[in-house]
Design an enzyme around this catalytic site. Structure first.
Site, PDB file in Angstrom:
ATOM      1  N   HIS A  66       0.825  -1.222   0.000  1.00 16.88           N
ATOM      2  CA  HIS A  66       0.000   0.000   0.000  1.00 16.88           C
ATOM      3  C   HIS A  66       0.854   1.266   0.000  1.00 16.88           C
ATOM      4  CE1 HIS A  66      -3.936  -2.030   0.971  1.00 16.88           C
ATOM      5  NE2 HIS A  66      -3.104  -2.949   1.438  1.00 16.88           N
ATOM      6  N   ASN A 139     -10.322  -2.894   2.711  1.00 14.66           N
ATOM      7  CA  ASN A 139     -10.061  -2.798   1.276  1.00 14.66           C
ATOM      8  C   ASN A 139     -11.358  -2.468   0.546  1.00 14.66           C
ATOM      9  OD1 ASN A 139      -7.314  -3.323   1.269  1.00 14.66           O
ATOM     10  ND2 ASN A 139      -7.525  -5.506   0.877  1.00 14.66           N
TER      11      ASN A 139
HETATM   12  C1  HEM Z   1      -1.067  -1.839   4.858  1.00 18.40           C
HETATM   13  C2  HEM Z   1       0.277  -6.136   6.597  1.00 18.40           C
HETATM   14  C3  HEM Z   1      -3.912  -8.053   5.138  1.00 18.40           C
HETATM   15  C4  HEM Z   1      -5.555  -3.605   4.306  1.00 18.40           C
HETATM   16  C5  HEM Z   1      -0.310  -2.859   5.384  1.00 18.40           C
HETATM   17  C6  HEM Z   1       1.041  -2.734   5.829  1.00 18.40           C
HETATM   18  C7  HEM Z   1       1.411  -3.929   6.324  1.00 18.40           C
HETATM   19  C8  HEM Z   1       0.303  -4.829   6.184  1.00 18.40           C
HETATM   20  C9  HEM Z   1       2.752  -4.309   6.948  1.00 18.40           C
HETATM   21  C10 HEM Z   1       1.886  -1.463   5.754  1.00 18.40           C
HETATM   22  C11 HEM Z   1       1.454  -0.514   6.829  1.00 18.40           C
HETATM   23  C12 HEM Z   1       2.293   0.730   6.918  1.00 18.40           C
HETATM   24  O1  HEM Z   1       3.503   0.692   6.623  1.00 18.40           O
HETATM   25  O2  HEM Z   1       1.739   1.767   7.347  1.00 18.40           O
HETATM   26  C13 HEM Z   1      -0.766  -7.019   6.391  1.00 18.40           C
HETATM   27  C14 HEM Z   1      -0.785  -8.400   6.810  1.00 18.40           C
HETATM   28  C15 HEM Z   1      -1.955  -8.942   6.375  1.00 18.40           C
HETATM   29  C16 HEM Z   1      -2.682  -7.887   5.700  1.00 18.40           C
HETATM   30  C17 HEM Z   1       0.332  -9.083   7.598  1.00 18.40           C
HETATM   31  C18 HEM Z   1      -2.489 -10.338   6.534  1.00 18.40           C
HETATM   32  C19 HEM Z   1      -2.173 -11.102   7.533  1.00 18.40           C
HETATM   33  C20 HEM Z   1      -4.750  -7.016   4.824  1.00 18.40           C
HETATM   34  C21 HEM Z   1      -6.162  -7.136   4.565  1.00 18.40           C
HETATM   35  C22 HEM Z   1      -6.624  -5.881   4.347  1.00 18.40           C
HETATM   36  C23 HEM Z   1      -5.494  -4.969   4.457  1.00 18.40           C
HETATM   37  C24 HEM Z   1      -6.940  -8.455   4.601  1.00 18.40           C
HETATM   38  C25 HEM Z   1      -8.014  -5.433   4.077  1.00 18.40           C
HETATM   39  C26 HEM Z   1      -9.086  -6.044   4.565  1.00 18.40           C
HETATM   40  C27 HEM Z   1      -4.473  -2.758   4.374  1.00 18.40           C
HETATM   41  C28 HEM Z   1      -4.540  -1.336   4.115  1.00 18.40           C
HETATM   42  C29 HEM Z   1      -3.251  -0.839   4.262  1.00 18.40           C
HETATM   43  C30 HEM Z   1      -2.407  -1.947   4.623  1.00 18.40           C
HETATM   44  C31 HEM Z   1      -5.780  -0.533   3.757  1.00 18.40           C
HETATM   45  C32 HEM Z   1      -2.798   0.600   4.032  1.00 18.40           C
HETATM   46  C33 HEM Z   1      -3.020   1.436   5.258  1.00 18.40           C
HETATM   47  C34 HEM Z   1      -2.614   2.864   4.970  1.00 18.40           C
HETATM   48  O3  HEM Z   1      -3.287   3.495   4.133  1.00 18.40           O
HETATM   49  O4  HEM Z   1      -1.631   3.326   5.540  1.00 18.40           O
HETATM   50  N1  HEM Z   1      -0.743  -4.167   5.587  1.00 18.40           N
HETATM   51  N2  HEM Z   1      -1.922  -6.743   5.730  1.00 18.40           N
HETATM   52  N3  HEM Z   1      -4.382  -5.697   4.742  1.00 18.40           N
HETATM   53  N4  HEM Z   1      -3.183  -3.103   4.685  1.00 18.40           N
HETATM   54 FE1  HEM Z   1      -2.568  -4.897   5.195  1.00 18.40          FE
END
Ligand code: HEM
Length: 496
Positions: A66, A139
């Protein structure tokens, strides 16, 4: 008119004195200090060193996923009463407003990548409530590719660049997905006409996970959150998106900023789907498996409120880049569930924030709750006064914050858990293909053809054995689905 010095220009007069980072007035911002007009530069020129050294450190790690995104401020207003399900204070009165900050994003691309990629979109909302921040980190799709956090790093690696060629790699992408058949539901959405949203204003947001809503008496229900766009869903077909990726790679970022700037404030109607604890066993799928949706006919959308985005950030880096969302940032009344993906995410986000922004990331203004009071002290970049002279331990006899003991709404306490410890597998079954099948059969001929074509555009670049394995998955969803993809592959020269 040629000026001797930039500060002679009338436009730059009277704008205050330029200073170094420690506040000293700067004599010259055009010429370094040298030993004579032709001589070398002197290290005593603090302004030069200060300026270069700060510049050298401007970049922080981009988000591991992201990385490309845009954000805006706004508010959430309660429009309907759901206090029979939750004691969350920000939801306790119709008309109550809570400030929010929302960040939208693509997932796989780097910070400079095109906004019109075929990729899920992140939909992250920070609610600055009177009981701390609630982050809804969802999402634009209600499901996900995998259902156990242990697979997430592998899954993401397949979307990134090949370790040797440094190129996106269709073998990696399809190899993984064809070995993880539960991905087919999300894959079908991604490759469908809904796969490339037209900007960020015309898409929905979903918690995806089943969360819980909790009352102070300990009672709870399971809940999925839906943010439905009031602008209507709009998406791009592949050729348009590819063209825009070249002509205006920042399309979605620009569209959001310009709309808000001209007073066209986007909004989303917010709903929950509720499942009572006693109904969980009646479902023919696992409620905590994020590859599944909850049928609307059995679990109708219950309206809760409206989110409006009405203010652009003043500074992208300060507000958008430094924003840090986490599914573990929850308020009393909204809580967790046994979803394996969610449980992994509860750890992963604060962990990555500590790495990306530092241990005191919650002190950065965009992440600061309206108030926070605890015994955490010190660490890099402590800028909030560090608790002043208050005691830094508890219990103590000298003042400071105490646990409230009152709130039963922190998590669904009534859930009882027992079982043998083990790496219990999800056993793949027909249930894992049923929802993708229903989705496929909702599509008309044109939609089915475009779905198959979008899939084949990428899949035909993968090795033949991978193509065969993936087509077998589509066949298991629906024989017509498999056949259509196979035909599209053949059109692209595949010998499948
Ligand atoms: C961002 C991990 C699944 C939605 C991120 C980031 C990580 C991460 C490390 C970066 C955050 C940052 O640096 O600020 C994971 C892991 C997942 C997973 C380990 C599964 C085990 C999901 C799922 C969704 C999701 C299922 C949605 C339902 C998001 C969103 C962001 C994000 C929206 C961006 C947040 C922002 O705008 O700063 N995720 N994610 N992720 N993830 Fe996940």
């Amino acid at each position: 008119m040629v000026y001797q010095h930039p500060s002679d220009a009338p436009e730059t007069a009277n704008q205050g004195v330029l200073t170094t980072s420690n506040g000293n007035p700067v004599k010259s911002n055009q010429n370094s200090t040298t030993a004579g007009p032709m001589g070398p530069v002197l290290i005593q020129d603090f302004h030069l060193i200060d300026k270069l050294a700060h510049f050298d450190r401007e970049r922080i790690p981009e988000r591991v996923v992201h990385a490309k995104g845009a954000g805006a401020h706004g508010y959430f207003e309660v429009t309907h009463d759901i206090t029979k399900y939750t004691d969350a204070k920000f939801l306790n009165k119709i008309g109550k407003r809570t400030p929010v900050f929302t960040r939208f994003s693509t997932v796989g691309g780097e910070a400079g990548s095109a906004d019109t990629a075929r990729d899920p979109r992140g939909f992250a909302v920070k609610f600055y409530t009177e009981e701390g921040n609630w982050d809804m980190v969802g999402n634009n799709t209600p499901v996900f590719f995998i259902r156990d956090a242990v697979k997430f790093p592998d899954f993401i690696h397949t979307q990134k660049r090949n370790p040797q060629t440094h190129l996106p790699d269709m073998d990696m992408f399809w190899d993984f997905l064809s070995l993880v058949p539960e991905s087919v539901h999300q894959l079908t959405i991604l490759m469908s006409d809904r796969g490339i949203p037209d900007g960020y204003r015309h898409m929905n947001g979903y918690s995806g996970h089943t969360l819980s809503l909790v009352k102070n008496d300990g009672s709870y229900v399971w809940a999925k959150w839906h943010f439905k766009t009031d602008q209507g869903i709009k998406c791009f077909h592949a050729p348009e998106a590819t063209k825009l990726a070249g002509e205006d790679p920042n399309y979605a970022t620009r569209d959001l900023f310009n709309a808000i700037e001209r007073g066209d404030h986007p909004s989303w109607s917010v709903y929950v789907q509720i499942v009572k604890p006693e109904d969980v066993e009646k479902l023919d799928f696992d409620l905590f498996d994020i590859t599944k949706v909850l049928p609307h006919k059995d679990f109708p959308l219950i309206p809760v409120g409206k989110m409006v985005l009405n203010r652009n950030p003043e500074n992208y880096f300060a507000e958008v880049e430094q924003s840090a969302f986490s599914p573990s940032h929850m308020v009393p009344g909204i809580s967790v569930s046994p979803d394996r993906m969610l449980q992994g995410r509860l750890f992963s986000y604060p962990d990555t924030h500590r790495h990306r922004l530092g241990v005191n990331y919650t002190q950065i203004p965009i992440n600061s709750p309206l108030s926070a009071s605890n015994h955490q002290r010190d660490g890099y970049m402590t800028v909030n006064g560090n608790g002043g002279k208050l005691p830094n331990y508890e219990p103590n006899s000298f003042g400071g914050p105490y646990q409230n003991n009152l709130s039963g709404a922190t998590f669904p306490e009534a859930v009882s858990v027992s079982g043998i410890i083990g790496s219990h597998p999800y056993v793949l079954s027909d249930v894992d293909f049923r929802q993708a099948c229903s989705l496929y059969n909702l599509m008309n001929e044109g939609e089915k053809n475009r779905l198959a074509s979008n899939i084949a555009d990428g899949l035909h670049q993968a090795k033949l054995f991978i193509q065969k394995r993936q087509v077998a998955i589509f066949r298991r969803v629906d024989s017509d689905y498999g056949l259509r993809v196979e035909n599209e592959l053949k059109k692209r020269g595949s010998s499948i």
